[in-house]
Design an enzyme around this catalytic site. Structure first.
Site, PDB file in Angstrom:
ATOM      1  N   GLN A  12       4.519  31.404 -23.538  1.00 51.11           N
ATOM      2  CA  GLN A  12       4.166  31.467 -22.399  1.00 51.11           C
ATOM      3  C   GLN A  12       4.819  32.636 -21.450  1.00 51.11           C
ATOM      4  O   GLN A  12       4.335  33.190 -20.333  1.00 51.11           O
ATOM      5  CB  GLN A  12       4.400  30.370 -21.356  1.00 51.11           C
ATOM      6  CG  GLN A  12       3.531  29.040 -22.124  1.00 51.11           C
ATOM      7  CD  GLN A  12       4.099  27.678 -21.555  1.00 51.11           C
ATOM      8  OE1 GLN A  12       4.973  27.659 -20.533  1.00 51.11           O
ATOM      9  NE2 GLN A  12       3.493  26.720 -22.032  1.00 51.11           N
ATOM     10  N   ASP A  22       2.838  22.203 -30.333  1.00 48.26           N
ATOM     11  CA  ASP A  22       2.308  21.196 -29.555  1.00 48.26           C
ATOM     12  C   ASP A  22       1.761  20.131 -30.535  1.00 48.26           C
ATOM     13  O   ASP A  22       1.383  18.840 -30.181  1.00 48.26           O
ATOM     14  CB  ASP A  22       1.232  21.486 -28.607  1.00 48.26           C
ATOM     15  CG  ASP A  22       2.122  22.045 -27.382  1.00 48.26           C
ATOM     16  OD1 ASP A  22       3.226  22.046 -27.180  1.00 48.26           O
ATOM     17  OD2 ASP A  22       1.517  22.889 -26.567  1.00 48.26           O
ATOM     18  N   ARG A  40       2.697  14.331 -24.289  1.00 53.94           N
ATOM     19  CA  ARG A  40       2.477  14.164 -25.632  1.00 53.94           C
ATOM     20  C   ARG A  40       3.043  13.302 -26.344  1.00 53.94           C
ATOM     21  O   ARG A  40       2.511  12.519 -27.474  1.00 53.94           O
ATOM     22  CB  ARG A  40       2.738  15.707 -26.254  1.00 53.94           C
ATOM     23  CG  ARG A  40       1.904  16.701 -25.758  1.00 53.94           C
ATOM     24  CD  ARG A  40       1.774  18.037 -26.606  1.00 53.94           C
ATOM     25  NE  ARG A  40       1.074  19.080 -25.862  1.00 53.94           N
ATOM     26  CZ  ARG A  40      -0.239  19.247 -25.456  1.00 53.94           C
ATOM     27  NH1 ARG A  40      -0.987  18.376 -26.098  1.00 53.94           N
ATOM     28  NH2 ARG A  40      -0.611  20.145 -24.772  1.00 53.94           N
ATOM     29  N   SER A  66       9.330  31.299 -25.862  1.00 57.87           N
ATOM     30  CA  SER A  66       7.853  30.692 -25.699  1.00 57.87           C
ATOM     31  C   SER A  66       6.823  31.767 -25.332  1.00 57.87           C
ATOM     32  O   SER A  66       7.168  32.650 -24.646  1.00 57.87           O
ATOM     33  CB  SER A  66       8.247  29.756 -24.330  1.00 57.87           C
ATOM     34  OG  SER A  66       6.846  29.322 -23.906  1.00 57.87           O
ATOM     35  N   ARG A  87      11.691  16.957 -27.560  1.00 56.69           N
ATOM     36  CA  ARG A  87      11.068  16.427 -28.424  1.00 56.69           C
ATOM     37  C   ARG A  87      11.387  16.131 -29.736  1.00 56.69           C
ATOM     38  O   ARG A  87      11.212  14.908 -30.028  1.00 56.69           O
ATOM     39  CB  ARG A  87       9.651  17.080 -28.369  1.00 56.69           C
ATOM     40  CG  ARG A  87       8.915  17.378 -27.120  1.00 56.69           C
ATOM     41  CD  ARG A  87       7.607  18.142 -27.282  1.00 56.69           C
ATOM     42  NE  ARG A  87       6.685  17.953 -26.016  1.00 56.69           N
ATOM     43  CZ  ARG A  87       5.868  18.782 -25.958  1.00 56.69           C
ATOM     44  NH1 ARG A  87       5.320  19.509 -26.656  1.00 56.69           N
ATOM     45  NH2 ARG A  87       4.990  18.362 -24.777  1.00 56.69           N
ATOM     46  N   SER A 142      -4.726  25.501 -21.553  1.00 56.52           N
ATOM     47  CA  SER A 142      -4.122  26.560 -21.869  1.00 56.52           C
ATOM     48  C   SER A 142      -5.159  27.631 -21.585  1.00 56.52           C
ATOM     49  O   SER A 142      -4.684  28.781 -20.950  1.00 56.52           O
ATOM     50  CB  SER A 142      -4.040  26.688 -23.348  1.00 56.52           C
ATOM     51  OG  SER A 142      -3.160  25.782 -23.879  1.00 56.52           O
TER      52      SER A 142
END
Length: 417
Positions: free
Chosen positions: A146, A297, A373, A144, A328, A22
């Site tokens: 991001q 996460d 992950r 997000s 997920r 990150s």
């Protein structure tokens, strides 16, 4: 490829954790915007960072960022302000189904020249870089982080700077603060001016040396191993972490204290990497309720760990899990059932385990869905589940390439099938 994982009887090891991807990816974009000539030190060696390094170094006409979602978001913004350059930005088939429309539209609002080469709102993109004016921009705060970080990082090179107003609820705020922290290190003037507004002044970045700390997300899997191991004298030492880290996943040490893992820092000097020692304290909560809105996460780690420990849970704040490398929430429900645990998803942004069990697979093989992950979080379950198998284990290279080597060094037996 498939690995069969057998956990050691004792867990006593010193681990040099990978650098934070990150921070690495943020530092690389800012380094490029500063016109820097010296790369940040201790960059992550993971796939996501490697594609960023290659893209920024080679700048081919077509930039393939493969499965790196961070790189897709950050490079979309970076290429938009690269005056006089034109590039196609693409990735894997899964990446072509991960939304980018909100970011692209926000950049278009600032004057960016971005067009879609396939489905509207999704990669691949054609981006013609040019000087952007900047100014006021409003986007939802529940997307997000991001997207938000990508916009913030180009703020200093916009002619009028950037005033970013986040509407509605704001998720993953620690990741936004991490971005601002790295920007400050390179001389940016960027601050929260209100609870929902960030002001970035048109003050150029300054080139400087910068050291990347170790990854708290990677540390979470060693915390999970410590929680699942059953020897009271076990001890793991993790190198390169920082107390007071801006990484959102540094919250892992607080959450795992509820599951019987004690954290001790070698030094608490701000900004100084140190060795963190994990030991068992013998105490755990009977049930864990937690909102992962600021650290999504970590969800896979705690879903697997709590269920295998027999700790019922109710985890909220998981809305972004559906648009990660895979869905997920769906993947966790499917794979946990193989281990004998029946999860429900509440309103679609939650995962709940009330203690309900089903008949487990005789020799469970965990599918990883091209999601690093999934492999990282399920492998520690070998402490409680014999013969655990991980399918397509090489996916860990996306964030923790040395994971299987580190497990073997810690005494795990990994059989390649």
């Amino acid at each position: 490829m498939q690995y069969t994982i057998e956990a050691p009887e004792r867990l006593t090891q010193t681990i040099k954790l990978p650098a934070s991807k990150s921070i690495s990816n943020r530092a690389l974009v800012i380094y490029a915007l500063s016109g820097g000539s010296v790369l940040p030190e201790n960059l992550s060696d993971c796939d996501d960072t490697e594609v960023m390094i290659r893209a920024l170094r080679d700048m081919p006409e077509e930039i393939n960022i493969k499965a790196a979602g961070t790189a897709m978001r950050f490079m979309t913004a970076y290429l938009s302000v690269l005056d006089g350059h034109c590039h196609t930005l693409t990735g894997t088939e899964r990446m072509k189904h991960r939304p980018i429309g909100l970011l692209a539209n926000a950049l278009r609002h600032l004057g960016a020249d971005i067009s879609y080469l396939g489905e509207e709102g999704f990669p691949p993109l054609r981006i013609r870089g040019q000087e952007l004016q900047g100014g006021l921009l409003e986007i939802p705060g529940n997307v997000s982080s991001q997207y938000i970080s990508a916009l913030l990082m180009i703020g200093p090179v916009l002619k009028n700077g950037l005033t970013l107003r986040l509407t509605g609820s704001i998720i993953s705020r620690p990741y936004i603060d991490l971005t601002l922290s790295v920007m400050h290190q390179f001389g940016a003037e960027a601050e929260w001016t209100d609870i929902d507004t960030i002001q970035v002044a048109p003050v150029p970045y300054k080139e400087r040396s910068y050291y990347i700390e170790s990854d708290w997300s990677a540390a979470s899997y060693w915390y999970e191993m410590m929680a699942l191991s059953q020897n009271e004298d076990d001890e793991v030492r993790l190198e390169g972490l920082m107390d007071g880290s801006r990484q959102g996943d540094s919250s892992v040490r607080y959450i795992f204290s509820l599951l019987g893992v004690k954290t001790t820092f070698g030094t608490t000097e701000p900004g100084k990497p140190t060795t963190v020692t994990l030991r068992r304290n013998g105490h755990r909560v009977p049930r864990l309720d937690y909102n992962f809105v600021n650290s999504p996460d970590l969800a896979q780690t705690f879903v697997v760990c709590c269920a295998v420990m027999g700790v019922p849970f109710h985890f909220r704040g998981l809305s972004t899990l559906k648009i990660k490398e895979t869905d997920r929430i769906k993947a966790l429900k499917t794979e946990m059932r193989k281990l004998g645990f029946v999860l429900s998803e509440g309103d679609g942004t939650e995962l709940i385990w009330s203690g309900e069990r089903c008949e487990p697979d005789l020799e469970p093989g965990i599918d990883t869905y091209e999601d690093h992950r999934m492999a990282l979080a399920f492998a520690p379950a070998a402490f409680r589940i014999r013969g655990l198998k991980i399918n397509q284990p090489q996916v860990v290279s996306k964030s923790y390439p040395r994971y299987w080597d580190d497990l073997e060094a810690a005494g795990f037996c990994i059989m390649h099938n």
